[in-house]
Design an enzyme around this catalytic site. Structure first.
Site, short mmCIF file in Angstrom:
data_model
loop_
_atom_site.label_atom_id
_atom_site.label_comp_id
_atom_site.label_asym_id
_atom_site.label_seq_id
_atom_site.Cartn_x
_atom_site.Cartn_y
_atom_site.Cartn_z
N SER A 261 -8.54 1.20 -3.30
CA SER A 261 -7.09 1.36 -3.50
C SER A 261 -6.46 -0.01 -3.31
O SER A 261 -7.01 -0.86 -2.62
CB SER A 261 -6.50 2.31 -2.47
N ASP A 262 -5.28 -0.22 -3.88
CA ASP A 262 -4.55 -1.41 -3.47
C ASP A 262 -4.01 -1.15 -2.07
O ASP A 262 -4.06 -0.03 -1.55
CB ASP A 262 -3.43 -1.77 -4.47
N TRP A 263 -3.49 -2.18 -1.45
CA TRP A 263 -3.06 -2.15 -0.05
C TRP A 263 -2.06 -0.99 0.18
O TRP A 263 -0.94 -1.01 -0.35
CB TRP A 263 -2.40 -3.48 0.29
N ALA A 265 -1.98 1.93 -0.97
CA ALA A 265 -1.59 2.74 -2.13
C ALA A 265 -1.96 4.21 -2.01
O ALA A 265 -1.35 5.06 -2.66
CB ALA A 265 -2.19 2.15 -3.40
#
Ligand code: BGC
Length: 689
Positions: A261-263, A265
């Site tokens: 995941s992005d930070w 997310a």
């Protein structure tokens, strides 16, 4: 390593732990690290700390070794951590930003940047970089343009491939390689109104045609990881979007690496209002195929219960863990958990002359000369005034250079060994006729979370430039920038304009070399520079409309009433100090059966220089609307007296996604346009048979 066997010994907590990424301070509160997002983890269940799969942003070899050793002492099955960080355009030796590198139209430069970055970062203890960013960028307001390769899908694929190959080498067990993570899947560059983290609304056809190819090129080049985007696709946040990750990424693109995941997310599904709580956010992300959660605790707080409740299949978790452990295995971490972390080498190799030279060499090809009235450049002697806010600034590294040291940057003033004149009145009354004015954006005016609605120069610089010109000076504007800027209010007051971007550690030297002609500029724009911010998004590969603007018809056509439609400076534009022209273009046929050859004859009546010959197409009658120009081939070529560039056109190059989302070419007429910029082309019509 027999991953399946290892997994058979793991408890469910140990498996969930593998799917979590934390910052180093969880293991050691004294650790400094790169923080790139909000910190949401409160009440993190301590039992997961020594089971977590990965740390983000470990800063040096010593810390990497200590953290790994401490972790392994406490981890029951001795499964090593994998360290990841954003090494985007250099680790300590900073290269030009990716947008600047793309201006070289030379993917080899991306490879060199990635290779050197991998070497430094691997020695500093890192294992994987969150790069390249393969998002297609078409809105100058967006802060993250500086991380992209610009507005053209074809260039974007070539650069993505080159970065991945450069970071990873042939085998991740080879010395000083880094695993590469292609991001942000998908379409993050389309955030509405250029506003960071905003909604994306895009047709599947556009996604497939313009956005997916670069990520796919990264995957085909062997990228080890894919990061989810913060934005929505089809009204579902990417991180919770199973169509995107299971159907497209896994089934169609055959990606078998790790999805992260992005930070934060995973948790952001709650803000997006598609999940009520952490439990639902975890269920949606895991079911969508997000293997690892970066910096939030939805998985640790909820996955066990979700599996017991039957909301997540154990198979899903097992797949995620299998992907993560397989990557650790490919990196050789089971044999050597410290990998290439080496304090000794860190001292001797990081920022060594060889790396700085590599950065300088790449940077030489990135600046774009957009105006050079009366050939005022190159400067013939030292008889000029150096001024402007960036003339003696070391803020030339650009965003995403968290380990970059600005004190190591040679400023432009240092490179010229010249004093900067600060007072504009003094500059005006000086005896020198030529003024080099260096202005632009600070590093913290672009990059993540730095979208802007005003992308012009600060008013003070505009006024200074106007006054200088009015007082009879010749003004050379050098722009330091992370995005295209609007320059309509200054361009007529400048005799020359050099877009220098943020060039990294060697910026000052490179800019001085170009201004004095030691280096002949050769960059070309890969993003259009709007005349006015109101034109955004603006890109060269736009479409005809049902009511195209034309000189003949002025009313009820697709145009603004207060601004031209086109960009101030368009894609592919860029001058040099040579006098290179296209003298002749020869087609071996105007019918495209299997393939067709085109020869472009160039001559140079000036100093030796490098040009980028560009070939565009326009399908005149297709199943769906087609861009007025699409880059299909280019060649960067050094021309002394004359050169011939040969292109081979194939039917496959003419293919596009039709209304059924099938990639096919049509029979019929296609325009082929060839030139040294997208704005100045010679057009030929061919027939696809
Ligand atoms: C960015 C990513 C980056 C991640 C980790 C996020 O905020 O969007 O591109 O890789 O942080 O630093």
């Amino acid at each position: 390593m027999d991953i399946k066997k290892l997994m058979s010994q793991m408890t469910i907590e140990e498996k969930i732990g593998q799917c979590v990424q934390l910052i180093p301070s969880f293991l050691d509160e004294n650790q400094k690290c790169e923080l790139t997002g909000p910190f949401h983890i409160s009440n993190f269940d301590e039992k997961y700390i020594y089971n977590c799969g990965s740390l983000i942003g470990v800063s040096d070899a010593k810390s990497a070794r200590e953290l790994q050793a401490k972790y392994l002492e406490r981890n029951r099955l001795k499964i090593p951590l994998i360290f990841m960080a954003d090494v985007v355009h250099g680790s300590s030796t900073i290269f030009p930003t990716p947008l600047a590198i793309s201006s070289s139209f030379n993917p080899e430069n991306a490879k060199v940047c990635a290779k050197v970055s991998a070497k430094e970062s691997a020695i500093q203890g890192n294992h994987l970089t969150f790069a390249p960013m393969s998002d297609l960028a078409r809105d100058a307001r967006w802060g993250r343009n500086m991380e992209t390769s610009g507005e053209d899908p074809y260039l974007n694929t070539l650069f993505t491939k080159a970065y991945v190959e450069g970071f990873q080498g042939d085998d991740l067990k080879d010395e000083h390689t880094l695993a590469s993570c292609v991001k942000h899947f998908a379409g993050y560059g389309l955030v509405q109104a250029g506003r960071e983290y905003n909604t994306v609304d895009v047709s599947e056809r556009f996604l497939r045609e313009y956005h997916f190819p670069a990520y796919k090129a990264g995957i085909d080049a062997g990228a080890s990881m894919v990061m989810t985007a913060f934005n929505t696709i089809n009204s579902i946040p990417a991180t919770a979007n199973s169509w995107l990750f299971r159907d497209v990424l896994r089934d169609e693109m055959k990606f078998d690496g790790v999805v992260i995941s992005d930070w934060g997310a995973v948790l952001e599904a709650i803000n997006h209002q598609v999940a009520e709580d952490r439990y639902e956010a975890a269920v949606k992300a895991m079911n969508a195929g997000c293997d690892m959660e970066m910096m939030t605790s939805c998985y640790t707080s909820s996955l066990r219960l979700a599996i017991e409740n039957g909301d997540v299949d154990m198979k899903c978790l097992d797949e995620a863990v299998y992907h993560i452990l397989s990557l650790k295995d490919k990196l050789g971490l089971f044999e050597n958990p410290y990998r290439f972390a080496d304090e000794g080498l860190e001292k001797s190799v990081v920022m060594c002359d060889e790396f700085k030279e590599a950065s300088r060499h790449v940077a030489n090809e990135c600046p774009v000369l957009l105006k050079n009235e009366d050939k005022i450049l190159p400067l013939e002697n030292d008889d000029f005034v150096l001024t402007g806010p960036f003339a003696d600034s070391n803020d030339l590294l650009g965003p995403w250079s968290w380990k970059g040291d600005v004190s190591q940057v040679t400023t432009i003033a240092d490179a010229f060994d010249k004093k900067v004149m600060k007072d504009i009145n003094e500059v005006m009354s000086s005896s020198q006729e030529t003024v080099v004015y260096v202005a632009g954006e600070k590093s913290d005016e672009s990059g993540e979370a730095h979208s802007k609605v005003d992308i012009s120069l600060p008013e003070i610089d505009v006024q200074n430039i106007i006054q200088l010109k009015e007082s009879g000076k010749k003004v050379v504007l050098v722009l330091i920038n992370g995005r295209p800027m609007t320059l309509s209010n200054v361009i007529d007051h400048c005799d020359a304009l050099l877009v220098a971007w943020q060039l990294g550690t060697m910026a000052g030297n490179v800019i001085a070399d170009i201004l004095t002609g030691k280096v002949n500029p050769s960059g070309k724009l890969t993003m259009s520079f709007p005349r006015h911010v109101g034109q955004c998004p603006i890109f060269y590969n736009d479409y005809q409309t049902g009511r195209p603007a034309s000189k003949a018809v002025d009313h009820y056509v697709s145009k603004y009433i207060d601004c031209e439609n086109d960009a101030l400076f368009g894609f592919g534009e860029g001058l040099n100090y040579s006098h290179i022209t296209i003298d002749k273009i020869e087609f071996d046929s105007f019918e495209l059966n299997d393939e067709m050859k085109v020869k472009v004859h160039l001559s140079n009546k000036g100093v030796t220089g490098t040009e980028v010959v560009q070939l565009y197409i326009n399908d005149l009658s297709a199943d769906v609307i087609r861009p007025l120009k699409e880059l299909k081939a280019f060649e960067r070529v050094m021309v002394q007296d004359s050169e011939i560039v040969e292109f081979t056109l194939t039917k496959e190059m003419m293919a596009y996604y039709n209304h059924k989302n099938e990639c096919k070419y049509d029979k019929g007429k296609v325009e082929i346009m060839i030139g040294l910029s997208s704005n100045e082309v010679q057009t030929f019509t061919i027939e696809i048979k």
